[in-house]
Design an enzyme around this catalytic site. Structure first.
Site, PDB file in Angstrom:
ATOM      1  N   GLY A  10       0.829  -1.207   0.000  1.00 11.01           N
ATOM      2  CA  GLY A  10       0.000   0.000   0.000  1.00 11.01           C
ATOM      3  C   GLY A  10       0.862   1.255   0.000  1.00 11.01           C
ATOM      4  N   GLY A  13       3.011   1.786   3.642  1.00 11.76           N
ATOM      5  CA  GLY A  13       3.762   0.540   3.821  1.00 11.76           C
ATOM      6  C   GLY A  13       4.877   0.396   2.793  1.00 11.76           C
ATOM      7  N   LYS A  32      -2.844  -8.507   1.170  1.00 14.87           N
ATOM      8  CA  LYS A  32      -3.990  -9.150   0.505  1.00 14.87           C
ATOM      9  C   LYS A  32      -4.184  -8.611  -0.912  1.00 14.87           C
ATOM     10  N   THR A 116      -3.648   5.754  14.000  1.00  7.95           N
ATOM     11  CA  THR A 116      -4.002   7.035  13.398  1.00  7.95           C
ATOM     12  C   THR A 116      -4.454   8.057  14.444  1.00  7.95           C
ATOM     13  N   ASP A 117      -4.241   9.323  14.134  1.00 11.62           N
ATOM     14  CA  ASP A 117      -4.723  10.390  15.028  1.00 11.62           C
ATOM     15  C   ASP A 117      -6.253  10.465  15.051  1.00 11.62           C
ATOM     16  N   GLU A 118      -6.906   9.778  14.089  1.00 14.02           N
ATOM     17  CA  GLU A 118      -8.371   9.854  14.041  1.00 14.02           C
ATOM     18  C   GLU A 118      -9.035   9.181  15.235  1.00 14.02           C
ATOM     19  N   TYR A 141     -14.329   3.667  10.275  1.00 15.54           N
ATOM     20  CA  TYR A 141     -12.880   3.447  10.119  1.00 15.54           C
ATOM     21  C   TYR A 141     -12.147   3.703  11.430  1.00 15.54           C
ATOM     22  N   ALA A 143     -13.245   3.918  14.423  1.00 16.44           N
ATOM     23  CA  ALA A 143     -13.665   3.005  15.498  1.00 16.44           C
ATOM     24  C   ALA A 143     -12.955   1.660  15.360  1.00 16.44           C
ATOM     25  N   LYS A 145     -10.008   1.185  13.922  1.00 16.42           N
ATOM     26  CA  LYS A 145      -8.595   1.393  14.292  1.00 16.42           C
ATOM     27  C   LYS A 145      -8.458   1.463  15.815  1.00 16.42           C
ATOM     28  N   TYR A 198     -15.858  18.842   0.609  1.00 15.24           N
ATOM     29  CA  TYR A 198     -16.978  18.527   1.498  1.00 15.24           C
ATOM     30  C   TYR A 198     -17.319  19.735   2.370  1.00 15.24           C
ATOM     31  N   ARG A 263     -19.351  15.012   4.343  1.00 15.23           N
ATOM     32  CA  ARG A 263     -19.188  13.629   4.819  1.00 15.23           C
ATOM     33  C   ARG A 263     -20.010  13.453   6.096  1.00 15.23           C
ATOM     34  N   HIS A 266     -18.505  14.063   9.866  1.00 14.92           N
ATOM     35  CA  HIS A 266     -17.189  14.613   9.511  1.00 14.92           C
ATOM     36  C   HIS A 266     -16.481  15.285  10.700  1.00 14.92           C
TER      37      HIS A 266
HETATM   38  P1  NAD Z   1      -3.485   1.921   1.948  1.00 15.25           P
HETATM   39  O1  NAD Z   1      -4.965   1.856   1.893  1.00 15.25           O
HETATM   40  O2  NAD Z   1      -2.735   2.660   0.898  1.00 15.25           O
HETATM   41  O3  NAD Z   1      -2.878   0.428   1.966  1.00 15.25           O
HETATM   42  C1  NAD Z   1      -3.387  -0.571   2.787  1.00 15.25           C
HETATM   43  C2  NAD Z   1      -2.673  -1.864   2.411  1.00 15.25           C
HETATM   44  O4  NAD Z   1      -3.163  -2.915   3.257  1.00 15.25           O
HETATM   45  C3  NAD Z   1      -2.927  -2.305   0.960  1.00 15.25           C
HETATM   46  O5  NAD Z   1      -1.728  -2.736   0.381  1.00 15.25           O
HETATM   47  C4  NAD Z   1      -3.929  -3.444   1.110  1.00 15.25           C
HETATM   48  O6  NAD Z   1      -3.853  -4.393   0.050  1.00 15.25           O
HETATM   49  C5  NAD Z   1      -3.485  -4.042   2.433  1.00 15.25           C
HETATM   50  N1  NAD Z   1      -4.565  -4.783   3.105  1.00 15.25           N
HETATM   51  C6  NAD Z   1      -5.850  -4.371   3.335  1.00 15.25           C
HETATM   52  N2  NAD Z   1      -6.528  -5.342   3.973  1.00 15.25           N
HETATM   53  C7  NAD Z   1      -5.667  -6.362   4.177  1.00 15.25           C
HETATM   54  C8  NAD Z   1      -5.768  -7.644   4.809  1.00 15.25           C
HETATM   55  N3  NAD Z   1      -6.917  -8.067   5.365  1.00 15.25           N
HETATM   56  N4  NAD Z   1      -4.674  -8.441   4.836  1.00 15.25           N
HETATM   57  C9  NAD Z   1      -3.507  -8.037   4.271  1.00 15.25           C
HETATM   58  N5  NAD Z   1      -3.353  -6.849   3.656  1.00 15.25           N
HETATM   59  C10 NAD Z   1      -4.416  -6.019   3.611  1.00 15.25           C
HETATM   60  O7  NAD Z   1      -3.135   2.445   3.404  1.00 15.25           O
HETATM   61  P2  NAD Z   1      -2.151   3.602   3.908  1.00 15.25           P
HETATM   62  O8  NAD Z   1      -2.790   4.906   3.689  1.00 15.25           O
HETATM   63  O9  NAD Z   1      -0.794   3.325   3.400  1.00 15.25           O
HETATM   64  O10 NAD Z   1      -2.202   3.324   5.483  1.00 15.25           O
HETATM   65  C11 NAD Z   1      -1.346   2.332   6.072  1.00 15.25           C
HETATM   66  C12 NAD Z   1      -1.597   2.297   7.559  1.00 15.25           C
HETATM   67  O11 NAD Z   1      -1.343   3.585   8.120  1.00 15.25           O
HETATM   68  C13 NAD Z   1      -3.041   1.958   7.941  1.00 15.25           C
HETATM   69  O12 NAD Z   1      -3.024   1.119   9.066  1.00 15.25           O
HETATM   70  C14 NAD Z   1      -3.665   3.309   8.282  1.00 15.25           C
HETATM   71  O13 NAD Z   1      -4.702   3.165   9.212  1.00 15.25           O
HETATM   72  C15 NAD Z   1      -2.466   4.028   8.852  1.00 15.25           C
HETATM   73  N6  NAD Z   1      -2.500   5.492   8.725  1.00 15.25           N
HETATM   74  C16 NAD Z   1      -2.715   6.053   7.488  1.00 15.25           C
HETATM   75  C17 NAD Z   1      -2.671   7.436   7.373  1.00 15.25           C
HETATM   76  C18 NAD Z   1      -2.917   8.120   6.044  1.00 15.25           C
HETATM   77  O14 NAD Z   1      -3.096   9.346   6.036  1.00 15.25           O
HETATM   78  N7  NAD Z   1      -2.933   7.422   4.919  1.00 15.25           N
HETATM   79  C19 NAD Z   1      -2.401   8.236   8.504  1.00 15.25           C
HETATM   80  C20 NAD Z   1      -2.202   7.609   9.745  1.00 15.25           C
HETATM   81  C21 NAD Z   1      -2.231   6.226   9.821  1.00 15.25           C
HETATM   82  O1  DAU Z   2      -5.654  11.525  10.099  1.00 13.94           O
HETATM   83  C1  DAU Z   2      -5.130  10.312   9.619  1.00 13.94           C
HETATM   84  C2  DAU Z   2      -6.095   9.726   8.624  1.00 13.94           C
HETATM   85  O2  DAU Z   2      -6.032  10.553   7.475  1.00 13.94           O
HETATM   86  C3  DAU Z   2      -5.807   8.275   8.260  1.00 13.94           C
HETATM   87  O3  DAU Z   2      -5.961   7.475   9.395  1.00 13.94           O
HETATM   88  C4  DAU Z   2      -6.748   7.801   7.152  1.00 13.94           C
HETATM   89  O4  DAU Z   2      -6.398   6.496   6.731  1.00 13.94           O
HETATM   90  C5  DAU Z   2      -6.640   8.743   5.977  1.00 13.94           C
HETATM   91  O5  DAU Z   2      -7.589   8.380   5.000  1.00 13.94           O
HETATM   92  C6  DAU Z   2      -6.879  10.180   6.419  1.00 13.94           C
HETATM   93  O6  DAU Z   2      -8.278  10.372   6.818  1.00 13.94           O
HETATM   94  P1  DAU Z   2      -9.099  11.683   6.375  1.00 13.94           P
HETATM   95  O7  DAU Z   2     -10.523  11.343   6.375  1.00 13.94           O
HETATM   96  O8  DAU Z   2      -8.667  12.875   7.155  1.00 13.94           O
HETATM   97  O9  DAU Z   2      -8.499  11.828   4.872  1.00 13.94           O
HETATM   98  P2  DAU Z   2      -9.201  12.189   3.482  1.00 13.94           P
HETATM   99  O10 DAU Z   2      -8.082  12.392   2.521  1.00 13.94           O
HETATM  100  O11 DAU Z   2     -10.272  11.245   3.120  1.00 13.94           O
HETATM  101  O12 DAU Z   2      -9.865  13.598   3.803  1.00 13.94           O
HETATM  102  C7  DAU Z   2      -9.082  14.691   4.221  1.00 13.94           C
HETATM  103  C8  DAU Z   2     -10.024  15.860   4.393  1.00 13.94           C
HETATM  104  O13 DAU Z   2     -10.511  16.249   3.108  1.00 13.94           O
HETATM  105  C9  DAU Z   2     -11.240  15.542   5.220  1.00 13.94           C
HETATM  106  O14 DAU Z   2     -11.615  16.693   5.997  1.00 13.94           O
HETATM  107  C10 DAU Z   2     -12.325  15.249   4.191  1.00 13.94           C
HETATM  108  C11 DAU Z   2     -11.943  16.164   3.044  1.00 13.94           C
HETATM  109  N1  DAU Z   2     -12.297  15.671   1.692  1.00 13.94           N
HETATM  110  C12 DAU Z   2     -11.880  14.420   1.330  1.00 13.94           C
HETATM  111  C13 DAU Z   2     -12.224  13.895   0.116  1.00 13.94           C
HETATM  112  C14 DAU Z   2     -11.788  12.506  -0.290  1.00 13.94           C
HETATM  113  C15 DAU Z   2     -13.039  16.452   0.821  1.00 13.94           C
HETATM  114  O15 DAU Z   2     -13.388  17.606   1.137  1.00 13.94           O
HETATM  115  N2  DAU Z   2     -13.374  15.936  -0.401  1.00 13.94           N
HETATM  116  C16 DAU Z   2     -13.027  14.677  -0.788  1.00 13.94           C
HETATM  117  O16 DAU Z   2     -13.393  14.257  -1.914  1.00 13.94           O
END
Ligand code: NAD
Ligand code: DAU
Length: 329
Positions: A10, A13, A32, A116-118, A141, A143, A145, A198, A263, A266
């Protein structure tokens, strides 16, 4: 070290796998390959890939054999998808976490949960969440985490598993699936498509570069204490500010902005106090507005071959479900 990185195909990762391999570690990826997992993210990177589910004990045992550490990135990660259907989120983010903890319990491997900070929910202006604050997740989501985090803490206390948790902010950078704000708006802007903001767009997020996030996670892997949680924050900006900066960097027209239905549930604002991680020596190197976002926009501009195929097929069906009536309305 031989490290099992789950979700290594992902977004974050794959940055982490590259970082470990550069540091001379052996890496096994268990993934996966859901819609968000993409082996192309690891092209040219030395690693072993096991395709499987973290909630499947057999796949977990096979991938984890001989590993000294487990770093769990695998999760369902998109809030909007969790609102459309939470089941997979509980399966992976709670049950999957438990299966990995069982592996750590059996083998004695060090364990890091990437959270996550969420999980703190949204915060009033001026407040910053600390690691010992109560959990107030808002979405299915967050909840799920939070459920994973509680499993980790229970396994530390009950079984003595050597585990720590990181809680990172909104992460951006190359190779992020184009459903989250930054990659969705950058690729839509490059294609001349609408940017669906949003509600009023005044929500605040902290922006953290994927490489800085991974540096913090690796530090916790090596230096973090069992049972401890470490926040990793970023630079705070309102969504509309981020949107206008993306328009500026892509050269797209502000008329692409559409304020659409908000959302459900939100969160208005996230912000964390990350003094604990900084006390271990962590310092983010990327500035969001000055270097991080411009470099990320350049990456998407130069790597259309990575994201254009993604934005077809199953992605289109998701996009229609999520945005069609919003954009019409
Ligand atoms: P992503 O959605 O890009 O990737 C998730 C990966 O997990 C994918 O490769 C997917 O195939 C794999 N996966 C999903 N379900 C699976 C399962 N059941 N078994 C094995 N693999 C599985 O995610 P990301 O944005 O890189 O986030 C990675 C981690 O960091 C997550 O745990 C997320 O909660 C956390 N996180 C993300 C953010 C963000 O802003 N993206 C911020 C803080 C924390
Ligand atoms: O804070 C960490 C989290 O950040 C991670 O744990 C999540 O995996 C990651 O998806 C992210 O969550 P958010 O909900 O904050 O991210 P997203 O990019 O979906 O949205 C960021 C902000 O932008 C949020 O306030 C919603 C808004 N948004 C998002 C989308 C996709 C819009 O206004 N329009 C959109 O189409």
């Amino acid at each position: 070290m031989r490290v099992l990185v789950t979700g290594g195909a992902g977004f974050i990762g794959s940055h982490f796998v590259k970082r470990l391999v550069r540091g001379g570690h052996d890496v096994v990826v268990l993934d996966k390959l859901t819609y968000a997992g993409n082996p192309a993210n690891l092209a040219g990177v030395e690693h072993e890939l096991v395709v499987g589910d973290i909630a499947d004990p057999e796949a977990v045992a096979r991938a984890g054999a001989g590993c000294d550490a487990i770093v769990n990135f695998a999760a369902e990660t998109h809030v909007d998808r969790s609102i459309l259907g939470p089941k997979e989120f509980v399966h992976t983010d709670v049950l999957g976490t438990m299966c990995l903890l069982e592996l750590a319990r059996e083998t004695g491997a060090r364990y890091v949960q990437v959270s996550t900070d969420e999980v703190y929910g949204d915060l009033e202006a001026g407040c910053r969440a600390r690691e010992d604050d109560p959990l107030r997740p808002s979405s299915p989501y967050s909840a799920a985490k939070a459920g994973g985090d509680l499993q980790v803490l229970a396994y530390v206390r009950t079984y003595g598993v050597n585990a720590s948790i990181t809680r990172g902010a909104n992460t951006y950078g190359a190779n992020q699936y184009p459903e989250k704000l930054v990659p969705l708006f950058v690729t839509n802007a490059l294609e001349g498509q609408p940017l669906p903001v949003y509600g009023d767009g005044k929500q605040v997020r902290e922006w953290l570069h994927a490489e800085d996030h991974c540096a913090g996670i690796e530090l916790v892997l090596h230096e973090g204490a069992p049972g401890e949680i470490y926040n990793a924050g970023g630079e705070d900006h309102e969504n509309l500010e981020v949107t206008y900066r993306i328009l500026e960097l892509t050269g797209a027209d502000p008329s692409l902005i559409r304020h659409v239905e908000d959302r459900a549930g939100h969160d208005r604002r996230y912000a964390v106090d990350d003094a604990k991680l900084r006390a271990l020596g962590w310092r983010p190197r990327h500035s969001f507005g000055e270097t991080g976002l411009p470099e990320t926009v350049d990456w998407y501009r130069e790597n259309r071959a990575w994201w254009e195929p993604i934005k077809s097929g199953a992605y289109r069906a998701y996009y229609e479900e999520q945005y069609a009536s919003r954009l019409k309305g």
